[in-house]
Scaffold this motif. Structure first.
Motif, PDB file in Angstrom:
ATOM      1  N   PRO A 105       1.218  -2.697  13.329  1.00 15.36           N
ATOM      2  CA  PRO A 105       0.579  -2.190  14.541  1.00 15.36           C
ATOM      3  C   PRO A 105      -0.307  -0.973  14.326  1.00 15.36           C
ATOM      4  CG  PRO A 105       2.896  -2.671  14.934  1.00 15.36           C
ATOM      5  CD  PRO A 105       2.682  -2.772  13.456  1.00 15.36           C
ATOM      6  N   THR A 106      -0.093  -0.220  13.248  1.00 12.74           N
ATOM      7  CA  THR A 106      -0.874   1.001  13.036  1.00 12.74           C
ATOM      8  C   THR A 106      -1.914   0.879  11.937  1.00 12.74           C
ATOM      9  OG1 THR A 106       0.752   1.916  11.491  1.00 12.74           O
ATOM     10  CG2 THR A 106       1.034   2.432  13.826  1.00 12.74           C
ATOM     11  N   GLY A 107      -2.039  -0.298  11.314  1.00 15.62           N
ATOM     12  CA  GLY A 107      -3.084  -0.406  10.309  1.00 15.62           C
ATOM     13  C   GLY A 107      -2.833  -1.438   9.235  1.00 15.62           C
ATOM     14  N   THR A 108      -3.799  -1.492   8.319  1.00 11.64           N
ATOM     15  CA  THR A 108      -3.765  -2.399   7.171  1.00 11.64           C
ATOM     16  C   THR A 108      -3.797  -1.575   5.896  1.00 11.64           C
ATOM     17  OG1 THR A 108      -4.931  -4.154   8.353  1.00 11.64           O
ATOM     18  CG2 THR A 108      -4.989  -4.240   5.951  1.00 11.64           C
ATOM     19  N   ASP A 109      -2.939  -1.927   4.948  1.00 13.54           N
ATOM     20  CA  ASP A 109      -2.887  -1.230   3.664  1.00 13.54           C
ATOM     21  C   ASP A 109      -3.215  -2.193   2.533  1.00 13.54           C
ATOM     22  OD1 ASP A 109      -1.785   1.316   4.753  1.00 13.54           O
ATOM     23  OD2 ASP A 109      -0.133  -0.029   5.281  1.00 13.54           O
ATOM     24  N   LEU A 110      -3.792  -1.644   1.483  1.00 13.48           N
ATOM     25  CA  LEU A 110      -4.220  -2.409   0.313  1.00 13.48           C
ATOM     26  C   LEU A 110      -3.476  -1.916  -0.916  1.00 13.48           C
ATOM     27  CD1 LEU A 110      -6.327  -4.304  -1.200  1.00 13.48           C
ATOM     28  CD2 LEU A 110      -7.751  -2.242  -1.402  1.00 13.48           C
ATOM     29  N   THR A 111      -3.029  -2.849  -1.739  1.00 14.41           N
ATOM     30  CA  THR A 111      -2.528  -2.511  -3.065  1.00 14.41           C
ATOM     31  C   THR A 111      -3.406  -3.177  -4.101  1.00 14.41           C
ATOM     32  OG1 THR A 111      -0.647  -2.594  -4.599  1.00 14.41           O
ATOM     33  CG2 THR A 111      -0.891  -4.443  -3.089  1.00 14.41           C
ATOM     34  N   ARG A 112      -3.654  -2.458  -5.192  1.00 14.56           N
ATOM     35  CA  ARG A 112      -4.406  -3.010  -6.318  1.00 14.56           C
ATOM     36  C   ARG A 112      -3.541  -3.105  -7.566  1.00 14.56           C
ATOM     37  NH1 ARG A 112      -9.134  -5.408  -4.564  1.00 14.56           N
ATOM     38  NH2 ARG A 112     -10.568  -3.925  -3.573  1.00 14.56           N
ATOM     39  N   ASP A 113      -2.239  -2.778  -7.427  1.00 15.44           N
ATOM     40  CA  ASP A 113      -1.370  -2.780  -8.600  1.00 15.44           C
ATOM     41  C   ASP A 113      -0.094  -3.579  -8.342  1.00 15.44           C
ATOM     42  OD1 ASP A 113      -0.035  -1.093  -6.880  1.00 15.44           O
ATOM     43  OD2 ASP A 113      -0.324   0.711  -8.092  1.00 15.44           O
ATOM     44  N   GLY A 114      -0.220  -4.663  -7.625  1.00 21.97           N
ATOM     45  CA  GLY A 114       0.907  -5.563  -7.428  1.00 21.97           C
ATOM     46  C   GLY A 114       1.964  -5.089  -6.464  1.00 21.97           C
ATOM     47  N   GLY A 115       1.632  -4.110  -5.609  1.00 22.67           N
ATOM     48  CA  GLY A 115       2.565  -3.640  -4.603  1.00 22.67           C
ATOM     49  C   GLY A 115       3.252  -2.336  -4.910  1.00 22.67           C
ATOM     50  N   ARG A 116       2.901  -1.709  -6.028  1.00 25.70           N
ATOM     51  CA  ARG A 116       3.564  -0.449  -6.390  1.00 25.70           C
ATOM     52  C   ARG A 116       3.034   0.727  -5.575  1.00 25.70           C
ATOM     53  NH1 ARG A 116       2.781  -3.525 -10.770  1.00 25.70           N
ATOM     54  NH2 ARG A 116       4.616  -4.080 -12.026  1.00 25.70           N
ATOM     55  N   THR A 117       1.726   0.733  -5.319  1.00 28.95           N
ATOM     56  CA  THR A 117       1.135   1.795  -4.508  1.00 28.95           C
ATOM     57  C   THR A 117       0.220   1.170  -3.463  1.00 28.95           C
ATOM     58  OG1 THR A 117      -0.765   2.101  -5.994  1.00 28.95           O
ATOM     59  CG2 THR A 117       1.208   3.427  -6.423  1.00 28.95           C
ATOM     60  N   TRP A 118       0.174   1.800  -2.289  1.00 30.55           N
ATOM     61  CA  TRP A 118      -0.599   1.287  -1.145  1.00 30.55           C
ATOM     62  C   TRP A 118      -1.442   2.401  -0.541  1.00 30.55           C
ATOM     63  CZ3 TRP A 118      -0.013  -3.885   0.436  1.00 30.55           C
ATOM     64  CH2 TRP A 118       1.057  -4.578  -0.153  1.00 30.55           C
ATOM     65  N   ARG A 119      -2.574   2.016   0.026  1.00 26.49           N
ATOM     66  CA  ARG A 119      -3.383   2.975   0.776  1.00 26.49           C
ATOM     67  C   ARG A 119      -4.007   2.262   1.965  1.00 26.49           C
ATOM     68  NH1 ARG A 119      -8.783   2.451  -1.109  1.00 26.49           N
ATOM     69  NH2 ARG A 119      -8.923   1.163  -2.986  1.00 26.49           N
ATOM     70  N   THR A 120      -4.149   2.982   3.062  1.00 26.06           N
ATOM     71  CA  THR A 120      -4.644   2.416   4.305  1.00 26.06           C
ATOM     72  C   THR A 120      -6.150   2.198   4.244  1.00 26.06           C
ATOM     73  OG1 THR A 120      -2.877   3.528   5.528  1.00 26.06           O
ATOM     74  CG2 THR A 120      -4.759   2.747   6.797  1.00 26.06           C
TER      75      THR A 120
END
Length: 359
Positions: A314-329
């Motif tokens: 509900p508050t946003g979409t996050d992206l990971t580029r390392d298989g789910g270890r780190t995320w950013r909105t």
């Protein structure tokens, strides 16, 4: 990208032009990745205020959404137009999951206690629908469904007599039968599934399937390697201990690598450690080093990628580029679920008739 960063440091140190040229010429693929634009959603007009927690991405042009009020919409032109193809018999029901095989064939799940839990099937793009299952057990409450291929699929119910109940079809959803529960471990006190995104039951390949839980002291992921006959549970690492907390969505890119997302769906509650990853088919899970900043209900791997995925809530979409270890909105719009097709088409849907296509 590490190679490009090294190149910039070498330039700063004043190395000769020939060395710099060679370094820059070596990794053109990495250079292209570094310049790749960030993903973002383009909203498409649906003409309704239904909440779409069910989503099936067939391709860049074709997608289905299912939601409140028994609403099913379909687009064939990338979201420029959505057609109302709702099952008449589903009016007033909560459709929380839909699986589509192509532009004509789809199976939708209505959730709820007793006879509110039903399965509908169409073979003509939603022009007509057949009710292929109606729950007659007042103790059952179906949450999600998944298909291994166009014929074999499963649906799951919250525990009945202390165990999660599994439905099975081998004819594309035309008929269903309850599987024996001898291979299902006992549910924990208070344990259940969340019908929030159509992703509490997901499959990968011909026989592997995973079931996400919450509400109990531990949020678990159960895995079956034989199409639902026997199951093995594992702690997900996502906090639980409350009926509103647990794993809400799963995504597996193959039978080994998966991502779990969740948290606490209440807007006034924090959701630390809202994502976990596995590399061994769900036998063990590790919490994300940098998780999404809030509750997330849906997750999907980007097509043809072994490291990139999107999580939505509900508050946003996050992206990971390392298989789910780190995320950013990367987007702050509200979405409940996300799905990607093999041709690269990714879609998201949610409250107030929101349906969007990935840029």
């Amino acid at each position: 990208m590490r190679a490009m960063g090294k190149t910039r440091r070498l330039v700063a140190r004043g190395l000769c032009a020939a060395a710099v040229t060679a370094a820059l010429a070596a990794p053109p693929a990495l250079a292209a990745q570094e310049k790749r634009p960030e993903p973002g959603w383009t909203l498409t007009p649906t003409g309704t205020d239904a909440r779409f927690r069910g989503l099936a991405a067939v391709g860049r042009d074709t997608a289905w959404v299912a939601g409140s009020g028994g609403t099913v919409l379909r687009t064939l032109d990338g979201g420029r137009h959505w057609s109302d193809v709702s099952p008449p018999a589903a009016a007033g029901l909560e459709l929380r999951d839909i699986e589509a095989f192509d532009r004509r064939r789809a199976v939708a799940l209505a959730i709820g206690e007793g006879e509110a839990s039903r399965v509908f099937r169409t073979e003509d793009g939603g022009a007509t629908w057949t009710e292929s299952f109606r729950n007659t057990d007042a103790r059952a409450f179906y949450d999600c469904l998944t298909f291994f291929d166009s014929r074999h699929g499963l649906a799951m119910s919250d525990p009945v007599d202390g165990r999660f109940r599994i439905l099975s079809t081998s004819d594309g959803g035309r008929s269903w039968r309850v599987l024996p529960d001898a291979g299902m471990p006992e549910a924990l006190p208070g344990e259940a599934g969340f019908a929030a995104s159509g992703q509490c039951l997901v499959s990968s390949g011909a026989k592997d399937v995973w079931l996400a839980t919450g509400g109990a002291a531990t949020a678990r992921v159960l895995h079956s390697g034989d199409r639902g006959l026997t199951w093995t549970p594992a702690a997900s690492g996502i906090p639980a201990g409350d009926p509103a907390r647990g794993v809400f969505g799963l995504a597996f890119r193959d039978r080994a690598h998966g991502i779990a997302v969740g948290g606490d769906y209440r807007a006034d509650q924090a959701s630390p450690d809202a994502a976990s990853v596995t590399g061994d088919g769900g036998r063990s899970w590790q919490r994300a080093a940098t998780p999404p900043p809030a509750y997330r209900s849906g997750v999907a791997w980007l097509p043809h990628s072994t490291r990139s995925a999107l999580a939505v809530g509900p508050t946003g979409t996050d992206l990971t580029r390392d298989g789910g270890r780190t995320w950013r909105t990367v987007d702050t719009g509200s979405y409940d679920t996300v799905d990607c097709a093999p041709d690269g088409g990714c879609w998201a849907s949610g409250e107030k008739g929101r349906a969007a296509r990935l840029k």
